[in-house]
Design a protein around this motif. Structure first.
Motif, PDB file in Angstrom:
ATOM      1  N   LEU A  82       0.820  -1.207   0.000  1.00 32.48           N
ATOM      2  CA  LEU A  82       0.000   0.000   0.000  1.00 32.48           C
ATOM      3  C   LEU A  82       0.858   1.263   0.000  1.00 32.48           C
ATOM      4  O   LEU A  82       0.620   2.187  -0.776  1.00 32.48           O
ATOM      5  CB  LEU A  82      -0.942   0.017   1.203  1.00 32.48           C
ATOM      6  N   GLY A  83       1.868   1.290   0.839  1.00 31.84           N
ATOM      7  CA  GLY A  83       2.763   2.449   0.865  1.00 31.84           C
ATOM      8  C   GLY A  83       3.482   2.629  -0.462  1.00 31.84           C
ATOM      9  O   GLY A  83       3.624   3.743  -0.962  1.00 31.84           O
ATOM     10  N   GLY A  84       3.918   1.517  -1.045  1.00 34.47           N
ATOM     11  CA  GLY A  84       4.573   1.583  -2.354  1.00 34.47           C
ATOM     12  C   GLY A  84       3.627   2.062  -3.430  1.00 34.47           C
ATOM     13  O   GLY A  84       4.006   2.832  -4.321  1.00 34.47           O
ATOM     14  N   ALA A  85       2.366   1.605  -3.364  1.00 31.06           N
ATOM     15  CA  ALA A  85       1.376   2.023  -4.361  1.00 31.06           C
ATOM     16  C   ALA A  85       1.091   3.517  -4.256  1.00 31.06           C
ATOM     17  O   ALA A  85       0.979   4.205  -5.264  1.00 31.06           O
ATOM     18  CB  ALA A  85       0.085   1.222  -4.183  1.00 31.06           C
ATOM     19  N   VAL A  86       0.987   4.028  -3.039  1.00 29.85           N
ATOM     20  CA  VAL A  86       0.736   5.461  -2.834  1.00 29.85           C
ATOM     21  C   VAL A  86       1.909   6.279  -3.376  1.00 29.85           C
ATOM     22  O   VAL A  86       1.718   7.246  -4.120  1.00 29.85           O
ATOM     23  CB  VAL A  86       0.485   5.769  -1.337  1.00 29.85           C
ATOM     24  N   ALA A  87       3.118   5.875  -3.011  1.00 29.71           N
ATOM     25  CA  ALA A  87       4.310   6.595  -3.491  1.00 29.71           C
ATOM     26  C   ALA A  87       4.414   6.517  -5.005  1.00 29.71           C
ATOM     27  O   ALA A  87       4.717   7.508  -5.677  1.00 29.71           O
ATOM     28  CB  ALA A  87       5.561   6.037  -2.830  1.00 29.71           C
ATOM     29  N   GLY A  88       4.144   5.351  -5.565  1.00 35.06           N
ATOM     30  CA  GLY A  88       4.205   5.181  -7.017  1.00 35.06           C
ATOM     31  C   GLY A  88       3.161   6.005  -7.735  1.00 35.06           C
ATOM     32  O   GLY A  88       3.427   6.586  -8.796  1.00 35.06           O
ATOM     33  N   ALA A  89       1.946   6.060  -7.173  1.00 36.60           N
ATOM     34  CA  ALA A  89       0.885   6.859  -7.793  1.00 36.60           C
ATOM     35  C   ALA A  89       1.247   8.338  -7.799  1.00 36.60           C
ATOM     36  O   ALA A  89       1.036   9.036  -8.789  1.00 36.60           O
ATOM     37  CB  ALA A  89      -0.433   6.641  -7.048  1.00 36.60           C
ATOM     38  N   LEU A  90       1.804   8.816  -6.694  1.00 36.91           N
ATOM     39  CA  LEU A  90       2.203  10.226  -6.632  1.00 36.91           C
ATOM     40  C   LEU A  90       3.326  10.527  -7.617  1.00 36.91           C
ATOM     41  O   LEU A  90       3.315  11.566  -8.282  1.00 36.91           O
ATOM     42  CB  LEU A  90       2.609  10.595  -5.210  1.00 36.91           C
ATOM     43  N   ALA A  91       4.292   9.615  -7.712  1.00 37.35           N
ATOM     44  CA  ALA A  91       5.393   9.819  -8.661  1.00 37.35           C
ATOM     45  C   ALA A  91       4.877   9.796 -10.098  1.00 37.35           C
ATOM     46  O   ALA A  91       5.266  10.626 -10.930  1.00 37.35           O
ATOM     47  CB  ALA A  91       6.465   8.754  -8.457  1.00 37.35           C
ATOM     48  N   GLY A  92       3.981   8.867 -10.393  1.00 41.68           N
ATOM     49  CA  GLY A  92       3.411   8.794 -11.739  1.00 41.68           C
ATOM     50  C   GLY A  92       2.591  10.016 -12.075  1.00 41.68           C
ATOM     51  O   GLY A  92       2.663  10.541 -13.190  1.00 41.68           O
ATOM     52  N   ALA A  93       1.794  10.498 -11.118  1.00 40.95           N
ATOM     53  CA  ALA A  93       0.992  11.695 -11.347  1.00 40.95           C
ATOM     54  C   ALA A  93       1.877  12.919 -11.555  1.00 40.95           C
ATOM     55  O   ALA A  93       1.587  13.770 -12.397  1.00 40.95           O
ATOM     56  CB  ALA A  93       0.034  11.922 -10.180  1.00 40.95           C
ATOM     57  N   ALA A  94       2.958  13.004 -10.798  1.00 35.31           N
ATOM     58  CA  ALA A  94       3.892  14.130 -10.963  1.00 35.31           C
ATOM     59  C   ALA A  94       4.520  14.106 -12.350  1.00 35.31           C
ATOM     60  O   ALA A  94       4.660  15.151 -12.998  1.00 35.31           O
ATOM     61  CB  ALA A  94       4.967  14.080  -9.880  1.00 35.31           C
ATOM     62  N   MET A  95       4.880  12.911 -12.814  1.00 32.78           N
ATOM     63  CA  MET A  95       5.457  12.789 -14.153  1.00 32.78           C
ATOM     64  C   MET A  95       4.428  13.195 -15.208  1.00 32.78           C
ATOM     65  O   MET A  95       4.732  13.935 -16.145  1.00 32.78           O
ATOM     66  CB  MET A  95       5.927  11.359 -14.406  1.00 32.78           C
ATOM     67  N   GLY A  96       3.195  12.738 -15.051  1.00 35.02           N
ATOM     68  CA  GLY A  96       2.143  13.098 -15.999  1.00 35.02           C
ATOM     69  C   GLY A  96       1.842  14.580 -15.984  1.00 35.02           C
ATOM     70  O   GLY A  96       1.627  15.188 -17.037  1.00 35.02           O
ATOM     71  N   ALA A  97       1.826  15.187 -14.807  1.00 37.07           N
ATOM     72  CA  ALA A  97       1.579  16.626 -14.706  1.00 37.07           C
ATOM     73  C   ALA A  97       2.708  17.421 -15.347  1.00 37.07           C
ATOM     74  O   ALA A  97       2.478  18.464 -15.963  1.00 37.07           O
ATOM     75  CB  ALA A  97       1.401  17.029 -13.250  1.00 37.07           C
ATOM     76  N   SER A  98       3.930  16.921 -15.230  1.00 38.26           N
ATOM     77  CA  SER A  98       5.067  17.583 -15.853  1.00 38.26           C
ATOM     78  C   SER A  98       4.940  17.561 -17.372  1.00 38.26           C
ATOM     79  O   SER A  98       5.201  18.563 -18.049  1.00 38.26           O
ATOM     80  CB  SER A  98       6.368  16.908 -15.418  1.00 38.26           C
ATOM     81  N   GLU A  99       4.509  16.424 -17.906  1.00 38.02           N
ATOM     82  CA  GLU A  99       4.304  16.328 -19.357  1.00 38.02           C
ATOM     83  C   GLU A  99       3.164  17.239 -19.807  1.00 38.02           C
ATOM     84  O   GLU A  99       3.243  17.866 -20.860  1.00 38.02           O
ATOM     85  CB  GLU A  99       4.045  14.877 -19.745  1.00 38.02           C
ATOM     86  N   ALA A 100       2.106  17.317 -19.001  1.00 40.05           N
ATOM     87  CA  ALA A 100       0.997  18.210 -19.324  1.00 40.05           C
ATOM     88  C   ALA A 100       1.457  19.666 -19.306  1.00 40.05           C
ATOM     89  O   ALA A 100       1.013  20.480 -20.111  1.00 40.05           O
ATOM     90  CB  ALA A 100      -0.156  17.994 -18.349  1.00 40.05           C
TER      91      ALA A 100
END
Length: 121
Positions: A82-100
């Motif tokens: 769960l902790g890994g999933a939360v951290a991974g989701a935040l990292a993925g969202a940050a990467m996507g927001a950067s591309e946006a």
């Protein structure tokens, strides 16, 4: 606070902080700006701001990050899925927001070019 509650709150804060990302670009012009430039810049920034940060690609990056983070958290002896999933989701969202953000910057620059301004970058 439980990790399950932290993820939505952190995601909301991340996307809220990114609301104007990419729209504040200061274009470099080849020559002097025309009288219409500042009005066009404002209109082009508004156009770019209307492009959602929370698009399909950002969501896909967050889901992929959550999956990879969950797997890595489960494999790690000291981690949890769960902790890994939360951290991974935040990292993925940050990467996507950067591309946006990069897309929004391109919208501003291309909009100005389309309106006849000699934009270099």
């Amino acid at each position: 606070m439980k990790p399950i509650l932290i993820a939505p709150a952190a995601m909301t804060a991340l996307l809220g902080a990114c609301a104007d990302m990419g729209t504040k670009v200061d274009p470099i012009l080849d020559g002097q700006p025309t009288a219409q430039f500042h009005s066009d810049l404002s209109a082009c920034r508004s156009l770019a701001r209307n492009q959602s940060q929370l698009d399909h690609e950002t969501m896909a990056a967050a889901v992929l990050g959550a999956g990879l983070g969950g797997v890595l958290g489960e494999v790690d002896d000291d981690g949890d899925a769960l902790g890994g999933a939360v951290a991974g989701a935040l990292a993925g969202a940050a990467m996507g927001a950067s591309e946006a953000s990069d897309t929004r910057e391109a919208i501003v620059l291309n909009c100005l070019r389309g309106r006849g301004h000699a934009v270099v970058n």
